[in-house]
Every structure is written in structure tokens, then in C-alpha cells.
Design a protein around this motif. Structure first.
Motif, PDB file in Angstrom:
ATOM      1  N   VAL A 280       0.839  -1.199   0.000  1.00 16.68           N
ATOM      2  CA  VAL A 280       0.000   0.000   0.000  1.00 16.68           C
ATOM      3  C   VAL A 280       0.874   1.250   0.000  1.00 16.68           C
ATOM      4  CG1 VAL A 280      -1.744   1.296   1.267  1.00 16.68           C
ATOM      5  CG2 VAL A 280      -1.849  -1.213   1.191  1.00 16.68           C
ATOM      6  N   GLU A 281       1.910   1.235   0.797  1.00 16.07           N
ATOM      7  CA  GLU A 281       2.820   2.375   0.892  1.00 16.07           C
ATOM      8  C   GLU A 281       3.565   2.586  -0.435  1.00 16.07           C
ATOM      9  OE1 GLU A 281       4.288   5.653   2.659  1.00 16.07           O
ATOM     10  OE2 GLU A 281       2.902   4.242   3.620  1.00 16.07           O
ATOM     11  N   ILE A 282       3.950   1.473  -1.085  1.00 16.37           N
ATOM     12  CA  ILE A 282       4.667   1.562  -2.360  1.00 16.37           C
ATOM     13  C   ILE A 282       3.823   2.272  -3.407  1.00 16.37           C
ATOM     14  CG2 ILE A 282       5.493   0.188  -4.317  1.00 16.37           C
ATOM     15  CD1 ILE A 282       6.482  -1.862  -2.238  1.00 16.37           C
ATOM     16  N   SER A 283       2.570   1.887  -3.506  1.00 15.89           N
ATOM     17  CA  SER A 283       1.676   2.509  -4.499  1.00 15.89           C
ATOM     18  C   SER A 283       1.591   4.013  -4.289  1.00 15.89           C
ATOM     19  CB  SER A 283       0.281   1.887  -4.403  1.00 15.89           C
ATOM     20  OG  SER A 283       0.320   0.507  -4.683  1.00 15.89           O
ATOM     21  N   SER A 284       1.508   4.433  -3.044  1.00 21.97           N
ATOM     22  CA  SER A 284       1.426   5.861  -2.733  1.00 21.97           C
ATOM     23  C   SER A 284       2.720   6.580  -3.100  1.00 21.97           C
ATOM     24  CB  SER A 284       1.125   6.056  -1.249  1.00 21.97           C
ATOM     25  OG  SER A 284       1.172   7.420  -0.893  1.00 21.97           O
ATOM     26  N   LEU A 285       3.857   5.973  -2.780  1.00 22.22           N
ATOM     27  CA  LEU A 285       5.148   6.596  -3.064  1.00 22.22           C
ATOM     28  C   LEU A 285       5.406   6.701  -4.563  1.00 22.22           C
ATOM     29  CD1 LEU A 285       7.258   4.792  -0.321  1.00 22.22           C
ATOM     30  CD2 LEU A 285       6.747   7.239  -0.413  1.00 22.22           C
ATOM     31  N   LEU A 286       5.068   5.663  -5.306  1.00 26.42           N
ATOM     32  CA  LEU A 286       5.295   5.679  -6.747  1.00 26.42           C
ATOM     33  C   LEU A 286       4.385   6.677  -7.456  1.00 26.42           C
ATOM     34  CD1 LEU A 286       5.760   1.856  -7.535  1.00 26.42           C
ATOM     35  CD2 LEU A 286       7.538   3.601  -7.293  1.00 26.42           C
ATOM     36  N   SER A 304       9.719   0.340   5.310  1.00 29.18           N
ATOM     37  CA  SER A 304      10.595  -0.664   5.913  1.00 29.18           C
ATOM     38  C   SER A 304      11.515  -1.284   4.861  1.00 29.18           C
ATOM     39  CB  SER A 304       9.734  -1.751   6.559  1.00 29.18           C
ATOM     40  OG  SER A 304      10.537  -2.799   7.049  1.00 29.18           O
ATOM     41  N   GLU A 305      12.805  -1.434   5.213  1.00 30.75           N
ATOM     42  CA  GLU A 305      13.812  -2.037   4.337  1.00 30.75           C
ATOM     43  C   GLU A 305      13.972  -1.271   3.023  1.00 30.75           C
ATOM     44  OE1 GLU A 305      15.593  -4.328   5.651  1.00 30.75           O
ATOM     45  OE2 GLU A 305      14.302  -4.577   7.387  1.00 30.75           O
ATOM     46  N   VAL A 306      13.837   0.054   3.077  1.00 32.76           N
ATOM     47  CA  VAL A 306      13.933   0.847   1.851  1.00 32.76           C
ATOM     48  C   VAL A 306      15.330   0.758   1.242  1.00 32.76           C
ATOM     49  CG1 VAL A 306      14.551   2.970   3.094  1.00 32.76           C
ATOM     50  CG2 VAL A 306      13.488   3.107   0.826  1.00 32.76           C
ATOM     51  N   ILE A 311      14.912  -0.466  -2.735  1.00 32.76           N
ATOM     52  CA  ILE A 311      15.774   0.633  -3.187  1.00 32.76           C
ATOM     53  C   ILE A 311      15.277   1.224  -4.511  1.00 32.76           C
ATOM     54  CG2 ILE A 311      17.357  -0.902  -4.429  1.00 32.76           C
ATOM     55  CD1 ILE A 311      18.253   2.283  -2.434  1.00 32.76           C
ATOM     56  N   PHE A 312      14.649   0.421  -5.349  1.00 36.63           N
ATOM     57  CA  PHE A 312      14.155   0.935  -6.624  1.00 36.63           C
ATOM     58  C   PHE A 312      12.961   1.869  -6.410  1.00 36.63           C
ATOM     59  CE2 PHE A 312      12.336   0.437 -11.011  1.00 36.63           C
ATOM     60  CZ  PHE A 312      13.434   0.957 -11.670  1.00 36.63           C
ATOM     61  N   VAL A 313      12.134   1.575  -5.404  1.00 36.23           N
ATOM     62  CA  VAL A 313      11.050   2.499  -5.038  1.00 36.23           C
ATOM     63  C   VAL A 313      11.642   3.834  -4.623  1.00 36.23           C
ATOM     64  CG1 VAL A 313       9.177   2.942  -3.401  1.00 36.23           C
ATOM     65  CG2 VAL A 313       9.482   0.645  -4.346  1.00 36.23           C
ATOM     66  N   TYR A 314      12.720   3.783  -3.847  1.00 37.84           N
ATOM     67  CA  TYR A 314      13.366   5.019  -3.407  1.00 37.84           C
ATOM     68  C   TYR A 314      13.876   5.825  -4.598  1.00 37.84           C
ATOM     69  CZ  TYR A 314      16.524   8.302  -1.240  1.00 37.84           C
ATOM     70  OH  TYR A 314      17.137   9.467  -0.861  1.00 37.84           O
ATOM     71  N   VAL A 315      14.519   5.146  -5.551  1.00 35.57           N
ATOM     72  CA  VAL A 315      15.073   5.844  -6.715  1.00 35.57           C
ATOM     73  C   VAL A 315      13.967   6.543  -7.499  1.00 35.57           C
ATOM     74  CG1 VAL A 315      16.195   5.501  -8.953  1.00 35.57           C
ATOM     75  CG2 VAL A 315      17.092   4.353  -6.924  1.00 35.57           C
ATOM     76  N   ILE A 316      12.856   5.854  -7.749  1.00 33.77           N
ATOM     77  CA  ILE A 316      11.761   6.452  -8.506  1.00 33.77           C
ATOM     78  C   ILE A 316      11.132   7.609  -7.736  1.00 33.77           C
ATOM     79  CG2 ILE A 316       9.461   6.053  -9.478  1.00 33.77           C
ATOM     80  CD1 ILE A 316      10.338   3.215 -10.129  1.00 33.77           C
ATOM     81  N   HIS A 317      10.875   7.395  -6.430  1.00 35.32           N
ATOM     82  CA  HIS A 317      10.235   8.447  -5.628  1.00 35.32           C
ATOM     83  C   HIS A 317      11.133   9.676  -5.526  1.00 35.32           C
ATOM     84  CE1 HIS A 317       7.759  10.284  -2.505  1.00 35.32           C
ATOM     85  NE2 HIS A 317       8.879  10.532  -1.844  1.00 35.32           N
TER      86      HIS A 317
END
Length: 422
Positions: A280-286, A304-306, A311-317
Motif C-alpha cells: 500500500v505504501e509503495i503505491s502511494s510513493l510511486l 521498511s527495508e527501503v 531501493i528501486f522504489v526510493y530511486v523512482i520516488h
């Protein structure tokens, strides 16, 4: 007294820095010299005159050596090195910003540690690239035994962090499940490079060798078990195993989870407990990233465990969808280039090990990216060259070095016989 032909060949080889080619070049030059000598002898020359004429026709040994050195000098494969370098830089920058925006004491010095891991990984890549790969593959049985020992130690004296098995070796914590696929896969590739599956006894022994790591990894988690099973199937089919052997292996391996479930062995059913909440958090961040990113405020407390799994979620966000799509394009080219290079290697020249490396790294990329897109739950698979983790960075870098070594050597094997001047 030293043989004149041997002395001539030694002078040639002294100019060639790539020592792994010396044996093939020596044989090739010797054949040329003997052919020229025989021609001179048939024309009525004495033994000494025939040798002098052969040396004269071949040319100056120093010049020949220089030419062969230029021809067979190890070339840097930028289509492989550049993606590794770029993804590593992105990973290192991500560690810097994550650490900078995370409250003190919550995540540790991940940037400094990552920098050390990347430098050590680059050195390891260079070492494996320069070593004679055939010596590494000759040690496959020892690598296999070492991998089995590590798996056993992690099961009996290892620790679990977030459900994943780690082995404390004093100076570092080894992510056993994360690095096992590459180590076991390369070891199996060396063992089965020339395996005779047609002999019934060898078929049974081969299945036993393959099943053992599958059993041990199944006791660590479903992801480790599945990856090892896939790699073993790749090794079997590529090394010539028949339908009967493959069926026997699959049957024996499929019995493992049944046995573990029957005895309620909990680690096999492990999935990250944060999987549903993180999706759920990933969808919001992306969705909030935009083309150029939403800034660097995201930290270890946001997801958690970003710094590892996501890490790819972090790069896109943080850097934006433009950066994410560019990385996906670069990774795709990297994978396709690995496949192309593997196909150029002759069978028996480490081709099976190169295939295993390409498959494992590609699977890690695919699984990790699907996890970051919330298609899969967190499976503990690091994104190669980007996720935080010393053992995974070192193993991935070393594997790339070995892959380039095998492919480069495979090209040489096909061309060395035609490059000697006549």
C-alpha cells in the motif's frame, strides 16, 4: 643446449601479457615453424639452414609477440561495465540521501559501509576478470563443498534477521540465502560442465549432488528453494541430462516442501511480514514521484527495508520516473548483452558457468523490480549493484568479473589459431 624453436617461442610469449593464451600460442607457432622447416628440408636445406629459413620467414619474435599482445589484449567490455558502474553510483547516492534524512541511530552508516563494499567489489571484479577462469572452475568441487558447509552452519548456528538467514563470521554478517544461488550455481556449473548423464551411476550421483543444496535451501525459505531449483534445472538441461534424470530430480526436490510442511517447518513458509502493509505504501510513493521525483525526504522510517528490498522504489520516488525508466532500459540492455555474450562462448569453455551467472543475475533483477512494483511481496532478493548489503555486492561484482573472463576467453579460443603471422 636450449632448443632453438623453444627459445624463439619463449621470446614471442614474453611480449604477450595475457598468460592464459601462452599454451595455445606456443602450439600454434610451433606448428608454423615445423611446417616451414619441413618445406625447407624438402628443398634440400640442411637442418640448421632449414631452421634459419623458418625463423626468417616467421619474422622477428619480438615483433610477433607485440602484434599478438595487441590482438589479444584484454578489452574492457563497456556494455557490461558501464551499467554496473551507473547502477552502483545510483545505489551509492541513494545510501547517502537515505542516511542523511534518516534520524540518527535508526539505520547506521550505510553510506560509508556501501562505499567500502563497492570499492572491494570493484577490486574483486578485477581479480576474477584477470584470473585464469579454468583454474576457478577446476576448484568447483571445493566451492560446492564450501557452499554446503556455509549452508549447514547458517542452519545450525546462524541467526535470522527479518526471517532471512545470516551467518555471523565476526567481521560481517553473510546473507546466506541472498548469495547462495550464485555460489552454488557456479560450483554446479563447473562440476557438470562435462558430466556424463548417460551412465546410470553418474546420473544417480548427479541428482544427489543437485538435490542436497535444494534441501538445505528449502529449510531457509521458499525463495531460496525456488531459485536453487531453477538453477539446478538450468544446469541439468544445459549439461545434457535426459528426461528421466530431470524427472527424478524434480520428483526428489518436490518431496522436500511436502516433508517440511508435514513436520510444520516454519522457515519454509517465510514471507516478509511487512509485505501487505508495504504494498500500500509503495503505491502511494510511486504515484507521487512524478517525472523528476518528489525530493529526498523519504527515509528508513517511511518504508521498511527501503535501503535493501525497496531501493528501486526510493530511486523512482526521489529521482523521478524518468530516472527509473532510464535504469530499467539500462538493466534490460545489460541482461540482453549478457545473453548475447554467453551465446558466443564455445561449449566446454565455461559456457555453463556463464549461463548460470547470467540467469541468476537476471532473475535477481526481475524479482527485485517486481517486488518494488508491488507485483510480488518482499522476498528478500537484493537489486544487483544497488541494494545495500556487503555480501550481495561482493558476490555480484565477482560474478560479473568471472562472466567477462569466461566470455573473453571464449572469444580467444575461437580466434587464437588464426592470428599468428605467417
Amino acid at each position: 643446449m636450449e632448443n632453438p624453436i623453444t627459445a624463439y617461442i619463449d621470446k614471442v610469449c614474453r611480449r604477450i601479457k595475457n598468460k592464459s593464451l601462452h599454451q595455445e600460442i606456443k602450439l600454434e607457432i610451433e606448428d608454423h615453424l615445423m611446417e616451414l622447416k619441413e618445406n625447407a628440408l624438402r628443398n634440400g636445406c640442411s637442418e640448421e639452414e632449414a631452421l634459419d629459413q623458418a625463423f626468417s620467414q616467421m619474422g622477428d619474435p619480438d615483433e610477433i609477440g607485440k602484434q599478438l599482445h595487441r590482438t589479444h589484449r584484454r578489452k574492457v567490455e563497456m556494455t557490461i561495465i558501464l551499467p554496473v558502474f551507473i547502477t552502483s553510483i545510483v545505489g551509492l547516492l541513494s545510501m547517502y540521501f537515505i542516511q542523511s534524512y534518516t534520524p540518527d541511530g535508526m539505520i547506521g552508516s550505510i553510506f560509508t559501509n556501501s562505499l567500502i563494499y563497492y570499492l572491494a567489489g570493484a577490486a574483486l571484479l578485477a581479480v576474477f576478470y584477470c584470473l585464469d577462469y579454468s583454474r576457478i572452475l577446476r576448484c568447483s568441487s571445493y566451492i560446492y563443498a564450501g557452499a554446503i558447509l556455509i549452508l549447514l552452519l547458517s542452519l545450525f548456528i546462524g541467526v535470522r534477521a527479518g526471517g532471512a538467514p545470516y551467518l555471523d563470521i565476526g567481521i560481517a554478517m553473510l546473507d546466506v540465502s541472498g548469495i547462495s544461488a550464485l555460489i552454488v550455481g557456479v560450483a554446479l556449473a563447473g562440476i557438470f560442465e562435462s558430466w556424463n548423464w548417460k551412465k546410470p551411476a553418474d546420473g544417480v550421483i548427479g541428482i544427489g549432488i543437485l538435490v542436497l543444496p535444494v534441501v538445505l535451501l528449502a529449510m531457509m525459505g521458499v525463495v531460496s528453494y525456488t531459485l536453487c531449483l531453477l538453477i539446478c534445472l538450468v544446469v541439468m538441461t544445459a549439461s545434457g541430462a535426459g528426461f528421466r534424470q530431470v524427472t527424478g530430480f524434480v520428483t526428489a526436490s518436490a518431496a522436500v516442501p511436502v516433508f517440511l510442511f508435514a513436520f510444520d517447518f516454519a522457515p519454509f513458509s517465510y514471507f516478509a511480514p511487512e509485505a501487505v502493509r508495504n504494498s500500500v505504501e509503495i503505491s502511494s510513493l510511486l504515484s507521487s514521484a512524478g517525472w523528476f521525483g518528489a525530493g529526498f525526504s523519504m527515509n528508513a522510517g517511511t518504508l521498511s527495508e527501503v535501503h535493501t528490498d525497496y531501493i528501486f522504489v526510493y530511486v523512482i520516488h526521489s529521482f523521478g520516473w524518468l530516472a527509473g525508466i532510464s535504469l530499467l532500459f539500462l538493466i534490460s540492455l545489460f541482461v540482453l548483452r549478457m545473453i548475447y555474450m554467453w551465446k558466443q562462448v564455445k561449449p566446454g569453455q565455461g559456457k555453463l558457468a556463464a549461463l548460470v551467472i547470467a540467469v541468476v543475475i537476471s532473475l535477481h533483477f526481475i524479482i527485485s523490480i517486481l517486488t518494488n512494483m508491488a507485483v510480488l511481496p518482499s522476498l528478500g532478493i537484493a537489486l544487483p549493484f544497488m541494494s545495500f548489503g556487503g555480501s550481495s555486492i561482493l558476490i555480484d561484482m565477482g560474478a560479473v568479473g568471472l562472466f567477462l573472463n569466461i566470455c573473453h576467453r571464449g572469444y580467444e579460443e575461437t580466434s587464437v589459431g588464426t592470428e599468428v603471422p605467417a
